[in-house]
Design an enzyme around this catalytic site. Structure first.
Site, mmCIF file in Angstrom:
data_model
loop_
_atom_site.group_PDB
_atom_site.id
_atom_site.type_symbol
_atom_site.label_atom_id
_atom_site.label_comp_id
_atom_site.label_asym_id
_atom_site.label_seq_id
_atom_site.Cartn_x
_atom_site.Cartn_y
_atom_site.Cartn_z
ATOM 1 N N ARG A 176 0.816 -1.228 0.000
ATOM 2 C CA ARG A 176 0.000 0.000 0.000
ATOM 3 C C ARG A 176 0.849 1.277 0.000
ATOM 4 N NH1 ARG A 176 -3.145 -3.241 -1.543
ATOM 5 N NH2 ARG A 176 -5.140 -3.796 -0.593
ATOM 6 N N SER A 225 -11.282 0.563 2.394
ATOM 7 C CA SER A 225 -10.718 0.032 3.642
ATOM 8 C C SER A 225 -10.094 1.145 4.467
ATOM 9 C CB SER A 225 -9.658 -1.031 3.330
ATOM 10 O OG SER A 225 -10.237 -2.138 2.684
ATOM 11 N N GLU A 307 -5.076 3.108 6.330
ATOM 12 C CA GLU A 307 -4.950 3.003 4.877
ATOM 13 C C GLU A 307 -5.491 4.268 4.213
ATOM 14 O OE1 GLU A 307 -6.421 0.024 1.325
ATOM 15 O OE2 GLU A 307 -5.559 -0.810 3.148
#
Length: 320
Positions: A176, A225, A307
């Site tokens: 990520r 998310s 995130e």
């Protein structure tokens, strides 16, 4: 407050073809519909216009590249400096052999569909919210595939207006995230895509959408998310599939499914999705997220990592 464009430039303002807007509210540009204004919003006409703007911009002025706001909380006090938002001049998609080249403003879903129509498989992008620039920066992934697996080259405009085409092997992909400078702007990404039969690729994407809609609050106002999975990941950003620790599981175990603060809520449908039920402020959302992190740490000793990107200034009457 009245703003003068001359305050932005260390030299005479260039002849720009894009749109420069002072004190532009950003809430309507984010999926969560929260946040204060940008001091300035610049929407460049094309890559050359973007380069001219950045080259002339005073080096002390901060720059924040913003996509479609799908994975973002802008705090209630807004953003200092200039927000750069790419539009129509950056959303072209080309398919040439096994190469699929997409402008940074092209939606991930649109790239997946366009590639599938040409018999090329980038189906993992179909259910990822947002645009290609953000997907590249976040090394977005789904169903076992990540941007790192397919990216070949990335075209960048740096803060000083210089242009670079970088090999994807030099991006520094991780889970990520990438090592790209925060104020460099992705303008185009070229992917390598395996061949596939268009009808089969379309059927696969339809199945992915059905599974997503059955398990995620896609009709609610969310940003995808909220937290990263607290699992092991390789240096290329690929999840260790033998590790079963997931963010939603530890949130459930902390008793935070459905937790609320103001108009913010951890979804009852999927506890790792934070939603704006109506009237939430950015402060509500961020404070709820921090409460979840605290509860998970207290109950399980696990420190969840955000995130969703959180940027900007808190409102003057809100504690950081």
């Amino acid at each position: 407050m009245s703003r003068d464009p001359s305050e932005l430039f260390a030299q005479p303002a260039p002849d720009l073809r894009g749109r420069l807007t002072p004190d532009r509210p950003l809430a309507d540009l984010t999926w969560l519909r929260v946040g204060g204004p940008a001091d300035w919003l610049y929407q460049p006409a094309d890559e050359e216009d973007l380069r001219r703007f950045l080259a002339a911009l005073d080096p002390s002025v901060p720059v924040f590249p913003m996509g479609v706001g799908s994975n973002l909380i802008v705090r209630d006090g807004g953003l200092p400096g200039v927000v750069i938002r790419l539009g129509r001049g950056f959303n072209a998609i080309r398919v040439e052999g096994d190469a699929v080249t997409a402008g940074a403003a092209a939606l991930d879903a649109h790239v997946a569909r366009t590639a599938a129509e040409a018999g090329r498989d980038l189906t993992f992008l179909r259910t990822i919210p947002g645009s290609i620039g953000g997907a590249l920066r976040m090394n977005a992934g789904c169903y076992g595939s990540y941007v790192a697996d397919h990216a070949v080259t990335v075209r960048l405009v740096h803060r000083d207006g210089s242009l670079e085409t970088r090999d994807a092997r030099d991006i520094g992909f991780a889970y990520r995230q990438t090592d790209l400078p925060a104020d460099s702007i992705v303008t185009e990404v070229t992917f390598r895509a395996d061949p596939g039969e268009p009808a089969a690729l379309e059927a696969r994407m339809a199945d992915q959408l059905a599974k997503r809609d059955a398990s995620q609050p896609t009709r609610d106002r969310s940003a995808g998310s909220t937290f990263r999975n607290p699992a092991g990941f390789s240096s290329t950003g690929r999840e260790d599939d033998t590790h079963e620790l997931k963010a939603w599981k530890v949130i459930d175990q902390a008793g935070m499914r459905g937790a609320t603060r103001g108009g913010a809520q951890m979804s009852r449908m999927h506890s790792n999705f934070m939603i704006n039920t109506g009237g939430a402020s950015a402060a509500d959302l961020e404070a709820l997220g921090e409460e979840v992190r605290k509860k998970v740490f207290e109950t399980q000793g696990i420190e969840l990592q955000w995130e969703i990107m959180r940027v900007g200034r808190p409102a003057p009457d809100t504690a950081p």
